[in-house]
Design a protein around this motif. Sequence first.
Motif, PDB file in Angstrom:
ATOM      1  N   LEU A  10      -6.954 -10.048   7.893  1.00 31.21           N
ATOM      2  CA  LEU A  10      -5.986 -10.068   8.986  1.00 31.21           C
ATOM      3  C   LEU A  10      -6.427 -11.061  10.048  1.00 31.21           C
ATOM      4  O   LEU A  10      -7.617 -11.187  10.347  1.00 31.21           O
ATOM      5  N   THR A  17      -8.037  -6.547   2.657  1.00 27.94           N
ATOM      6  CA  THR A  17      -7.049  -7.486   3.164  1.00 27.94           C
ATOM      7  C   THR A  17      -7.598  -8.232   4.381  1.00 27.94           C
ATOM      8  O   THR A  17      -8.246  -7.633   5.248  1.00 27.94           O
ATOM      9  N   CYS A  19       0.807  -1.223   0.000  1.00 25.18           N
ATOM     10  CA  CYS A  19       0.000   0.000   0.000  1.00 25.18           C
ATOM     11  C   CYS A  19       0.836   1.266   0.000  1.00 25.18           C
ATOM     12  O   CYS A  19       0.467   2.236  -0.672  1.00 25.18           O
ATOM     13  N   ARG A  21       3.917  -3.922   8.987  1.00 23.14           N
ATOM     14  CA  ARG A  21       2.994  -4.676   8.133  1.00 23.14           C
ATOM     15  C   ARG A  21       1.663  -3.962   7.987  1.00 23.14           C
ATOM     16  O   ARG A  21       1.020  -4.028   6.928  1.00 23.14           O
ATOM     17  N   LEU A  22       1.242  -3.261   9.052  1.00 21.18           N
ATOM     18  CA  LEU A  22      -0.042  -2.559   8.990  1.00 21.18           C
ATOM     19  C   LEU A  22      -0.002  -1.380   8.026  1.00 21.18           C
ATOM     20  O   LEU A  22      -1.042  -0.953   7.519  1.00 21.18           O
ATOM     21  N   VAL A  55      -9.948  -5.592   6.340  1.00 26.65           N
ATOM     22  CA  VAL A  55      -9.633  -4.167   6.421  1.00 26.65           C
ATOM     23  C   VAL A  55     -10.668  -3.401   5.621  1.00 26.65           C
ATOM     24  O   VAL A  55     -10.947  -3.730   4.464  1.00 26.65           O
ATOM     25  N   GLN A  85       1.046  -1.557   5.157  1.00 26.14           N
ATOM     26  CA  GLN A  85       0.930  -2.107   3.806  1.00 26.14           C
ATOM     27  C   GLN A  85      -0.412  -2.767   3.508  1.00 26.14           C
ATOM     28  O   GLN A  85      -0.613  -3.270   2.408  1.00 26.14           O
ATOM     29  N   VAL A  86      -1.339  -2.776   4.472  1.00 22.65           N
ATOM     30  CA  VAL A  86      -2.607  -3.471   4.223  1.00 22.65           C
ATOM     31  C   VAL A  86      -3.544  -2.581   3.405  1.00 22.65           C
ATOM     32  O   VAL A  86      -3.682  -1.390   3.655  1.00 22.65           O
ATOM     33  N   ARG A  87      -4.169  -3.177   2.412  1.00 28.43           N
ATOM     34  CA  ARG A  87      -5.144  -2.487   1.566  1.00 28.43           C
ATOM     35  C   ARG A  87      -6.561  -2.812   2.045  1.00 28.43           C
ATOM     36  O   ARG A  87      -6.782  -3.824   2.718  1.00 28.43           O
TER      37      ARG A  87
END
Length: 321
Positions: A286, A284, A110, A276-277, A208, A279-281
């Motif tokens: 989790l 996504t 992201c 990592r958070l 997300v 980069q989440v779209r």
Amino acid sequence: MSVSVLAPGLSSSVQDLGRCGHAALGVGRAGALDGDALRLANALVGNLPGAAGIEITLTGPRLRFDATVAFALCGADFEARLDGAIVAGWRSHHAPAGSLLELGHARSGCRAWLALGGGIALPRMLDSRATDLNAALGPLPRALRAGDVLPLDTLHDPPRARRRRWSLDPRPWFAGADAAPLRVLPGRDHARLDAASRSAFHAMPFRVTATSNRVGVRLDGTPLRLEQAFECVSEPLVPGVVQLPPGGQPIILLGEHPVSGGYPRIGQVAAVDLPRLAQVRPGTALRFALVDAATAAALLHARRRARDQLEARIRARLEQA
């Protein structure tokens, strides 16, 4: 030296390592959501670790350089072209005067961080050049716009960094496609969840939502419930806190979180997994996996030690160039 913004991208902002130590004034930290990626991009161009760069989200900007500038892009895998030629991420490059850098869409992940030789030299506000988009704070208190001109600090633009090209393996630092569970410590109110909710928090995926931003990652999944409602006292917050609003859908706080809040705290994402958070779209999935404090601390120390050693190796090579 300066860089002109011809097109801003979806949400691009000036970020450094954040505005620390001002929470008592009600001022949050902000800063790059993945400080390691920004630091490594800065290392590749010979900058100090905390030099300000550009955080890019999903779709990048178009930039024109008025002088020869070293640059590096670390983080998500973005389409990037310099005067039409493809340029790779996690590698230093040199943009000639008048050249055009075009950053397209993120092919995975992201966000990415663009370091520019010398760093962006806007005035500091409370010891930082970072933009807090939610609070509209910073020397540039908003996302980039077409027509913005960003000055660069020529005093800290080492000639060696402009002449040499270096590249890094992104795999230890970028986990955009990593489906492993987020490691989380039990929060103060974790035990107040009812049994079904404790099981769902540990075992069920959450999605997300599109309302996620630099304040926090909003999740959608099995609603989580407390055994008994209670009133929380507003207390200080840090990135990674997993809050549970009345609707039952968790929120994981990120860099622009409020400095205090009163929702129940059911977890704390281990600091090693906070990048990592970034980069989440939206969409996504989790999952969470419980760890203890000693494990979380050991993982973070190992990551920081590896980062520090890598930065030192890059500096040594630049000095020998």
